[in-house]
Structure formats: C-alpha cells, structure tokens
Design an enzyme around this catalytic site. Structure first.
Site: not given
Length: 312
Positions: A31, A33
């Site tokens: 991922d 963020d």
C-alpha cells in the site's frame, strides 16, 4: 522456514524472521499512504527497501485505494520522494482498476456518471470510457428540473472533495434503473490529516448512496480481489509466494487474506497493534480475516535483512 510463523497471529518480525519470510516470496505488494509515505514525506528507509527488493529480484507492486491521481502522477511522486525506477506498470490504483473493470469486465456500453475527481477522470479517458462528472448546473436548477442523461449505464463513486447534494441526487436517480451498474473505487471510511484531523473517504460517500438507493455497490479497490487479479492477468504472480504490506486492517490485511496472500501490518499508518490483537483475540469468525500474519513497526525493519548481502 526457520524464523517465521505461518499462522495469522500478529507475530512481530525480527531481522532473521524477515529474511526467512522474504526467502519464500517472489512478489511484494505495498500500500502507499501510511506505508511508503505519509503525505509528501517518504517513510524513512522506504526508498531503500523498494530498491533493494528489486535488486534481489523481487517483483514489487503498489496497490492503493487512493483514486485522486492518475498513475503517471504517482510515478512523478515516487521520483519526487526519492524512489528510483518505479514504473507505471507497477502501480495499481483504484481509479485505474475501476477504468479497467468498466472497459474489460463490465464492457459498459454508454456513459458513466462519476462522483470523483481528476484522477478518476484521467484514467477513464485513457481507457476510452465516456463519462459525465464535475459539470456545474445552471444557477437555480434543482434535482426536480435538471436534465438527466439518458445514456448513463453506470455510476462510479470515489473520493470527491467537491461533493454536493446535486451529485448525490443525480446518482440516486440513475441508480433507480436496476440495469445501471453501481461501482465504488473503495470502501475506505476516512483518511487521516495532520494534527489529528480526518476527512471522509470514498466509503462514506458510497454508504450514503447505498442507503438512499437500497443497493450495494460493487467495490473495485481493496479489499476486493479485483486489484490482485489485475496484477495476475499481466504478470506471473503466485499468491503463495506473495506478501502484502499495509497499514489498514480492514482493507490491506483483508485484501491479502481474501487473495490467499500473507500479510504484514506496518504501524506507520492508520491501524494499531492493539486493534490487530483485539481482532486476533475475538471470538467472531469474520474478524479473523482482519488479523495480519506479521507486524513490523515500519518497513524500514526490512533493511537489515536486505542489506546483509546474502541471497534471498
């Protein structure tokens, strides 16, 4: 495997265990963020981890529910934050995957009504999907007398910081047609800002429409399997030899679990170790899918295992 444990149980990973784990993996999914960066600041050590994984022959992909920018903009951000050699084909955003779904899976024949922003618009344009979104209505026009497009065949909901009542009302009108597809980029309920502030995410906007229409959206981004299928359709990816690294239990970890991929929770983002442990100790079977296999404080914890010069 000498150091790592395969059962889901929030096991803290140390250097030797990380090395053993990476030894068995060919593909690492990150991922962005809260994992790779926070805002406009890279997580300390993240550029080096990504570079060393690639140097060791690992396939690295970035799977993000952030639909606010097109993939080419992500390439620029990676470069700006010190990541070297990240290609557009290694980035899968919920905006990009939504465009692929509309074009290749749903094969929509008509226009898409979009609640979203420029990142979604650009991916739809590049996929050749006609859409309506962002246009302002004339002053004084209400949902009772505004024109509606008779060629809308799908409604796509993503993050929209210019959301207004008219957009929601128009989407409700289009979704009264049971043949109109109802899609959401992701289910993220909120996003953190600095100083403890938060903003509502795509999941909150989708929930409003689901309540108003008594329909459930088909979700494209994590935790849906579709993002993994997008990777698998282009690259030789074996779930058993893949690793998902994320910061949200109900998106990243659930995504990995639903795809048969081992998961690592990093504590530089949204979810906490205490939350993960509470799910681990829960007697509710459905909550076990939120439990990561492993936990690290930060992906910089991968560095000692990658820097010692041995083979992985």
């Amino acid at each position: 495997m000498a150091g790592a444990v395969s059962s889901r149980g929030c096991r803290r990973l140390r250097s030797s265990q990380i090395r053993d784990l990476l030894d068995t993996k060919h593909c690492v999914l990150f991922d962005c963020d809260g994992v790779i960066w926070n805002g406009e600041k890279a997580v300390v050590g993240a550029p080096e981890v990504v570079s060393l994984l690639k140097k060791r022959g690992k396939n690295v992909f970035f799977v993000t529910n952030n639909c606010t920018r097109p993939r080419e903009s992500y390439v620029q951000k990676f470069s700006r934050l010190g990541f070297k050699g990240v290609g557009q084909n290694e980035i899968l955003s919920s905006a990009y995957c939504s465009a692929l779904y509309l074009r290749d899976v749903a094969k929509v024949q008509g226009k898409v009504f979009v609640i979203g922003g420029d990142g979604m618009y650009k991916e739809l344009r590049q996929a050749g999907i006609p859409f309506v979104g962002g246009e302002s209505d004339a002053a004084g026009v209400t949902i009772s007398d505004c024109p509606l497009d008779s060629d809308i065949k799908a409604v796509l909901v993503g993050y929209d910081d210019k959301l207004n009542f008219m957009k929601l009302a128009k989407a409700c009108c289009y979704l009264r047609n049971p043949e109109c597809l109802f899609l959401a980029t992701d289910t993220d309920p909120w996003h953190p800002l600095r100083e403890g502030r938060v903003i509502p995410g795509s999941g909150s906007l989708t929930a409003a429409l689901e309540t108003a229409t008594d329909r459930k959206a088909t979700v494209i981004g994590k935790p849906s399997r579709f993002m993994f299928e997008c990777i698998a359709s282009q690259f030789a990816v074996d779930p058993a030899r893949s690793l998902m690294v994320g910061d949200r239990l109900k998106t990243d970890v659930l995504f990995g679990a639903s795809c048969g991929v081992d998961t690592v929770l990093t504590l530089t983002g949204v979810s906490t170790l205490e939350e993960a442990q509470s799910y681990r100790d829960s007697h509710a079977p459905e909550e076990q899918a939120f439990v990561p296999d492993y936990v690290v404080d930060t992906i910089a914890d991968f560095l000692p295992a990658l820097e010692d010069g041995g083979t992985l």
